[in-house]
Design a protein around this motif. Structure first.
Motif, PDB file in Angstrom:
ATOM      1  N   PHE A 213     -21.378 -26.624  99.542  1.00  0.00           N
ATOM      2  CA  PHE A 213     -21.276 -25.182  99.343  1.00  0.00           C
ATOM      3  C   PHE A 213     -22.348 -24.460  98.528  1.00  0.00           C
ATOM      4  O   PHE A 213     -22.057 -23.365  98.041  1.00  0.00           O
ATOM      5  CB  PHE A 213     -19.926 -24.729  98.906  1.00  0.00           C
ATOM      6  CG  PHE A 213     -18.952 -24.983 100.227  1.00  0.00           C
ATOM      7  CD1 PHE A 213     -18.549 -24.216 101.385  1.00  0.00           C
ATOM      8  CD2 PHE A 213     -18.274 -26.109 100.230  1.00  0.00           C
ATOM      9  CE1 PHE A 213     -17.939 -24.334 102.296  1.00  0.00           C
ATOM     10  CE2 PHE A 213     -17.233 -26.390 101.258  1.00  0.00           C
ATOM     11  CZ  PHE A 213     -17.229 -25.566 102.262  1.00  0.00           C
ATOM     12  N   SER A 214     -23.292 -25.510  98.296  1.00  0.00           N
ATOM     13  CA  SER A 214     -24.406 -24.527  97.043  1.00  0.00           C
ATOM     14  C   SER A 214     -25.486 -25.202  97.036  1.00  0.00           C
ATOM     15  O   SER A 214     -25.766 -26.390  97.996  1.00  0.00           O
ATOM     16  CB  SER A 214     -23.862 -24.575  95.737  1.00  0.00           C
ATOM     17  OG  SER A 214     -23.885 -25.944  95.134  1.00  0.00           O
ATOM     18  N   SER A 215     -26.660 -24.764  96.501  1.00  0.00           N
ATOM     19  CA  SER A 215     -27.830 -25.557  96.629  1.00  0.00           C
ATOM     20  C   SER A 215     -28.562 -25.613  95.087  1.00  0.00           C
ATOM     21  O   SER A 215     -27.964 -25.053  94.072  1.00  0.00           O
ATOM     22  CB  SER A 215     -28.988 -24.671  97.633  1.00  0.00           C
ATOM     23  OG  SER A 215     -29.040 -23.411  96.926  1.00  0.00           O
ATOM     24  N   ALA A 216     -29.432 -26.395  94.900  1.00  0.00           N
ATOM     25  CA  ALA A 216     -30.340 -26.290  93.792  1.00  0.00           C
ATOM     26  C   ALA A 216     -30.189 -25.075  93.013  1.00  0.00           C
ATOM     27  O   ALA A 216     -30.396 -24.731  91.698  1.00  0.00           O
ATOM     28  CB  ALA A 216     -31.391 -27.245  93.730  1.00  0.00           C
TER      29      ALA A 216
ATOM     30  N   ARG B 119     -22.707 -18.336  99.624  1.00  0.00           N
ATOM     31  CA  ARG B 119     -22.655 -19.689  98.995  1.00  0.00           C
ATOM     32  C   ARG B 119     -22.816 -19.695  97.565  1.00  0.00           C
ATOM     33  O   ARG B 119     -23.341 -18.750  97.155  1.00  0.00           O
ATOM     34  CB  ARG B 119     -23.830 -20.399  99.715  1.00  0.00           C
ATOM     35  CG  ARG B 119     -23.555 -20.775 101.031  1.00  0.00           C
ATOM     36  CD  ARG B 119     -22.388 -21.871 101.272  1.00  0.00           C
ATOM     37  NE  ARG B 119     -21.752 -21.611 102.464  1.00  0.00           N
ATOM     38  CZ  ARG B 119     -22.139 -22.752 103.582  1.00  0.00           C
ATOM     39  NH1 ARG B 119     -23.041 -23.367 103.254  1.00  0.00           N
ATOM     40  NH2 ARG B 119     -21.625 -22.592 104.681  1.00  0.00           N
ATOM     41  N   GLY B 120     -22.463 -20.854  96.791  1.00  0.00           N
ATOM     42  CA  GLY B 120     -22.590 -21.039  95.601  1.00  0.00           C
ATOM     43  C   GLY B 120     -21.410 -20.547  94.704  1.00  0.00           C
ATOM     44  O   GLY B 120     -20.381 -21.091  95.133  1.00  0.00           O
ATOM     45  N   ILE B 121     -21.527 -20.124  93.529  1.00  0.00           N
ATOM     46  CA  ILE B 121     -20.492 -20.227  92.608  1.00  0.00           C
ATOM     47  C   ILE B 121     -19.207 -19.350  93.073  1.00  0.00           C
ATOM     48  O   ILE B 121     -18.098 -20.012  93.068  1.00  0.00           O
ATOM     49  CB  ILE B 121     -20.928 -19.519  91.263  1.00  0.00           C
ATOM     50  CG1 ILE B 121     -21.805 -20.400  90.529  1.00  0.00           C
ATOM     51  CG2 ILE B 121     -19.674 -19.306  90.267  1.00  0.00           C
ATOM     52  CD1 ILE B 121     -21.768 -21.716  90.730  1.00  0.00           C
TER      53      ILE B 121
ATOM     54  N   THR C  20     -24.352 -30.562  88.511  1.00  0.00           N
ATOM     55  CA  THR C  20     -24.322 -31.606  89.100  1.00  0.00           C
ATOM     56  C   THR C  20     -25.191 -31.818  90.140  1.00  0.00           C
ATOM     57  O   THR C  20     -26.290 -32.709  90.162  1.00  0.00           O
ATOM     58  CB  THR C  20     -22.948 -32.176  89.582  1.00  0.00           C
ATOM     59  OG1 THR C  20     -22.555 -31.082  90.268  1.00  0.00           O
ATOM     60  CG2 THR C  20     -22.112 -32.598  88.751  1.00  0.00           C
ATOM     61  N   ILE C  21     -25.563 -30.851  90.683  1.00  0.00           N
ATOM     62  CA  ILE C  21     -26.507 -30.663  91.889  1.00  0.00           C
ATOM     63  C   ILE C  21     -28.045 -30.615  91.168  1.00  0.00           C
ATOM     64  O   ILE C  21     -28.821 -31.352  91.695  1.00  0.00           O
ATOM     65  CB  ILE C  21     -26.384 -29.310  92.739  1.00  0.00           C
ATOM     66  CG1 ILE C  21     -25.036 -29.000  93.437  1.00  0.00           C
ATOM     67  CG2 ILE C  21     -27.569 -29.050  93.524  1.00  0.00           C
ATOM     68  CD1 ILE C  21     -25.010 -30.235  94.767  1.00  0.00           C
TER      69      ILE C  21
ATOM     70  N   ARG D   9     -24.777 -21.742  84.770  1.00  0.00           N
ATOM     71  CA  ARG D   9     -24.010 -21.217  85.959  1.00  0.00           C
ATOM     72  C   ARG D   9     -22.525 -21.889  86.151  1.00  0.00           C
ATOM     73  O   ARG D   9     -21.451 -21.174  86.465  1.00  0.00           O
ATOM     74  CB  ARG D   9     -24.823 -21.245  87.180  1.00  0.00           C
ATOM     75  CG  ARG D   9     -25.147 -20.325  87.972  1.00  0.00           C
ATOM     76  CD  ARG D   9     -25.895 -20.591  89.469  1.00  0.00           C
ATOM     77  NE  ARG D   9     -26.542 -21.753  89.387  1.00  0.00           N
ATOM     78  CZ  ARG D   9     -27.763 -21.809  89.390  1.00  0.00           C
ATOM     79  NH1 ARG D   9     -28.731 -20.894  89.253  1.00  0.00           N
ATOM     80  NH2 ARG D   9     -28.473 -23.027  89.863  1.00  0.00           N
ATOM     81  N   THR D  10     -22.696 -23.228  85.486  1.00  0.00           N
ATOM     82  CA  THR D  10     -21.438 -24.004  85.814  1.00  0.00           C
ATOM     83  C   THR D  10     -20.124 -23.446  85.079  1.00  0.00           C
ATOM     84  O   THR D  10     -19.107 -23.538  85.456  1.00  0.00           O
ATOM     85  CB  THR D  10     -21.722 -25.509  85.399  1.00  0.00           C
ATOM     86  OG1 THR D  10     -23.009 -25.981  86.103  1.00  0.00           O
ATOM     87  CG2 THR D  10     -20.907 -26.269  85.985  1.00  0.00           C
ATOM     88  N   PHE D  11     -20.647 -22.931  83.755  1.00  0.00           N
ATOM     89  CA  PHE D  11     -19.438 -22.332  82.929  1.00  0.00           C
ATOM     90  C   PHE D  11     -18.748 -21.177  83.779  1.00  0.00           C
ATOM     91  O   PHE D  11     -17.737 -20.878  83.888  1.00  0.00           O
ATOM     92  CB  PHE D  11     -19.989 -21.693  81.684  1.00  0.00           C
ATOM     93  CG  PHE D  11     -20.107 -22.994  80.808  1.00  0.00           C
ATOM     94  CD1 PHE D  11     -18.940 -23.342  79.915  1.00  0.00           C
ATOM     95  CD2 PHE D  11     -21.542 -23.378  80.394  1.00  0.00           C
ATOM     96  CE1 PHE D  11     -19.324 -24.313  79.118  1.00  0.00           C
ATOM     97  CE2 PHE D  11     -21.752 -24.340  79.432  1.00  0.00           C
ATOM     98  CZ  PHE D  11     -20.479 -24.765  78.870  1.00  0.00           C
ATOM     99  N   GLY D  12     -19.609 -20.369  84.466  1.00  0.00           N
ATOM    100  CA  GLY D  12     -19.200 -19.200  85.480  1.00  0.00           C
ATOM    101  C   GLY D  12     -18.368 -19.765  86.547  1.00  0.00           C
ATOM    102  O   GLY D  12     -17.353 -18.940  87.217  1.00  0.00           O
ATOM    103  N   LEU D  13     -18.404 -21.106  86.832  1.00  0.00           N
ATOM    104  CA  LEU D  13     -17.597 -21.577  87.743  1.00  0.00           C
ATOM    105  C   LEU D  13     -16.411 -22.110  87.536  1.00  0.00           C
ATOM    106  O   LEU D  13     -15.045 -21.905  87.606  1.00  0.00           O
ATOM    107  CB  LEU D  13     -18.398 -22.813  88.552  1.00  0.00           C
ATOM    108  CG  LEU D  13     -17.530 -23.707  89.319  1.00  0.00           C
ATOM    109  CD1 LEU D  13     -16.874 -23.010  90.543  1.00  0.00           C
ATOM    110  CD2 LEU D  13     -18.498 -24.776  89.957  1.00  0.00           C
TER     111      LEU D  13
END
Lengths: 305, 295
Positions: free
Chosen positions: A246-249, A166-168, A255-256, A102-106
């Motif tokens: 602005f996001s959750s696990a 919320r999220g990415i 990092t989260i 997911r982080t790459f998508g961010l």
């Protein structure tokens, strides 16, 4: 430090010249004696000592990530694993893999968009001397230094009002906005190094500002883009503050996920340490492979003109 | 008229998205944050303004005052530590040393890692158990015969926050080194030559010729590390967790207020942080601005 960024992104001919300059200058008589040998020895001992100190946390991360439960007891805290066990890595990966991808998508959209906007701003601010240009630039820079806590509550309220997901998606937008000042700064300094003649010639040809930008400036901007994208990639990847708000696990970046894994009730040291390594892998790879450009971005952080 | 639009239009078009976004999300939201701090906002629900009540509450709250003291100590240690190591490393490497690239790369690598990831290992290193059950640094100190140095680290009421500065210094000294190295290498070779010709010893040359040239770099480093330090949040969340008392700073206090719904006080903490950072940043930006105008 306007010049330092440029040093990092200048073409190779210059770099060679710099290397040549770096070579040891001829020593004057009397500066090389037993005393200077002693100084040199002390220097290397110190350099090695600090090298080891800096690497200690890396050693701990690495060996602990391969230990099994029993191996982690205080008695063997600093020794190598009895038998190298990858179970910790498997536990970490099964917890983190979703947020890792997911982080790459961010970071990819966030760094591309802010680099592109930064390049437009940098071009305008470096080439277009209108009244108040410096003031505009200074006001943009201020955005780089604010503690984000000062805007956080209203930001949460705005995001709630517009119903942003919320999220990415929210995080992409936020990182683009708050990445603009640094990206603008890097590009402005970079374009200040592009020879004026190149741009003037386009003007003589009758090209307007936008044509000049798309046909002349963009093609020579690659080094600026590399530095900016690396900078944004690293800082967005490592962000934790915005991610917390602005996001959750379930929908947040790595990092989260990592803090969730590491701060759990059961202290699973092997998995936490493996997780920390997994979460650091992309930025470390960027640093190792593209180190020179990475440093270029760092230098840009110090704005002194 | 037409030519005016031709010359003003395109640049404005290029830069407008940024100006609008930053106008709203930096300046607009700072204004909104200050406003929120003057209301009784609970989770977004406001019934009216309360004047400076939230600030009064904060400064009467022992934990918040303690968090301010903590961030002050942390900042002093963080700035002093990174400047010391950064400068020392740069000085040792500036004339080119054998294996310079390796030293530089290793010294700088922690910078590429997030505070959250390094926090994982530093929590282990700064484990406060002593004696038989000691692990982490306490164990290492014992192993090398320095057992008397074993400490409580970040769990200490008075000095705990300084233990958090250790990972921070570890992480950013390399960055300050890179700044100083660039500074050293920007000094023209002729200056050194001139000093040598004048008969200065190596040390005198550094003391009177080279070091004074580096003061702008040192100032930049103080500003950059200082403003980073005041907003510390990630590292404490990762090493000590959000509720640990001895490591409270405004960043964690703000998060706690936010999660408990006291958004007005959270905004007030944000505003206090902004004011403190502004004291550091605004003079710096003004001097940068003046330098820009002279160009």
């Amino acid at each position: 430090m306007t010049t330092t960024v440029l040093d990092e992104v200048k073409p190779t001919a210059d770099r060679k010249a710099r290397k040549a300059k770096k070579a040891r200058p001829p020593q004057l008589p009397g500066t090389r004696g037993p005393r200077s040998t002693a100084v040199r020895t002390v220097k290397y001992v110190l350099l090695l000592f600090f090298l080891i100190i800096v690497l200690i946390p890396a050693y701990v991360l690495f060996v602990t990530s391969f230990k099994t439960g029993a191996d982690i007891s205080p008695d063997t805290a600093w020794s190598l694993p009895e038998n190298w066990d990858t179970a910790g890595w498997e536990r970490a990966w099964s917890t983190l893999s979703d947020s890792f991808w997911r982080t790459f998508g961010l970071v990819i959209p966030a760094s591309l968009i802010s680099a592109f906007l930064g390049s437009m701003n940098g071009f305008v601010l470096s080439r277009w001397r209108f009244r108040g240009a410096d003031l505009v630039f200074t006001l943009i820079l201020f955005g780089m230094f604010i503690p984000y806590q000062a805007v956080m509550i209203p930001l949460v309220e705005i995001m709630n009002t517009v119903g942003a997901e919320r999220g990415i998606p929210s995080l992409i937008f936020i990182h683009v906005v708050y990445g603009l000042p640094i990206c603008t700064l890097i590009f402005r300094n970079y374009y200040a190094s592009v020879p004026t003649e190149v741009i003037e010639s386009a003007k003589v040809d009758g090209a307007g500002m936008i044509r000049t930008y798309t046909s002349i400036v963009l093609p020579v901007s690659i080094p600026g883009f590399v530095v900016t994208i690396i900078w944004q990639f690293t800082s967005v990847w490592n962000d934790y503050l915005f991610a917390m708000f602005f996001s959750s696990a379930q929908n947040g970046p790595v990092t989260i996920g990592l803090n969730f894994l590491a701060a759990g009730q059961l202290q699973d040291y092997a998995a936490s340490m493996a997780g920390a390594l997994i979460a650091s892998l992309p930025t470390l790879l960027v640093y190792i492979v593209l180190g020179r450009w990475f440093v270029g971005g760092l230098m840009a952080g110090s704005v002194k003109g | 008229m037409f030519t005016r639009i031709r010359s003003w239009g395109p640049p404005v078009l290029l830069i407008a998205p940024t100006l609008i976004l930053l106008g709203i999300f930096v300046y607009g939201l700072i204004g909104a944050g200050v406003w929120t701090s003057l209301t009784d906002n609970v989770r977004g629900q406001t019934t009216g303004t309360v004047g400076l009540q939230n600030y009064e509450n904060l400064f009467n709250d022992d934990t918040f005052v303690y968090s301010l003291r903590n961030v002050g100590m942390y900042t002093l240690a963080f700035v002093a530590g990174t400047l010391f190591f950064g400068f020392l490393w740069a000085w040792m490497l500036e004339r080119g040393a054998r294996g310079e690239g390796i030293f530089r790369t290793v010294y700088l690598f922690p910078m590429a890692v997030s505070f959250v990831a390094s926090g994982v290992v530093w929590r282990w290193l700064l484990n406060s158990n002593t004696g038989e059950s000691a692990s982490g640094l306490n164990r290492l100190l014992d192993m090398v015969g320095l057992g008397f140095l074993q400490g409580q680290w970040w769990t200490h009421e008075g000095w705990g926050i300084l233990a958090i500065a250790m990972p921070a210094i570890w992480q950013l000294s390399g960055y300050v080194m890179a700044l100083f190295l660039a500074g050293f290498r920007g000094i023209p070779e002729e200056l050194r030559e001139a000093a040598r010709v004048d008969g200065a010893t190596e040390w005198q040359m550094y003391r009177h010729v080279i070091f004074p040239q580096l003061s702008p770099v040192a100032l930049s480093a103080v500003i950059i590390i200082g403003h980073m330090s005041l907003k510390v949040f990630d590292l404490i969340m990762a090493v000590a967790g959000q509720t640990n008392h001895t490591t409270q700073v405004p960043g964690t206090q703000m998060w706690l207020k936010y999660t408990s719904g006291e958004w007005a006080e959270a905004a007030a903490i944000g505003t206090v942080l902004l004011l403190v950072v502004a004291v550091l940043i605004v003079p710096y930006l003004i001097s940068t601005y003046r330098a820009e105008r002279r160009r």
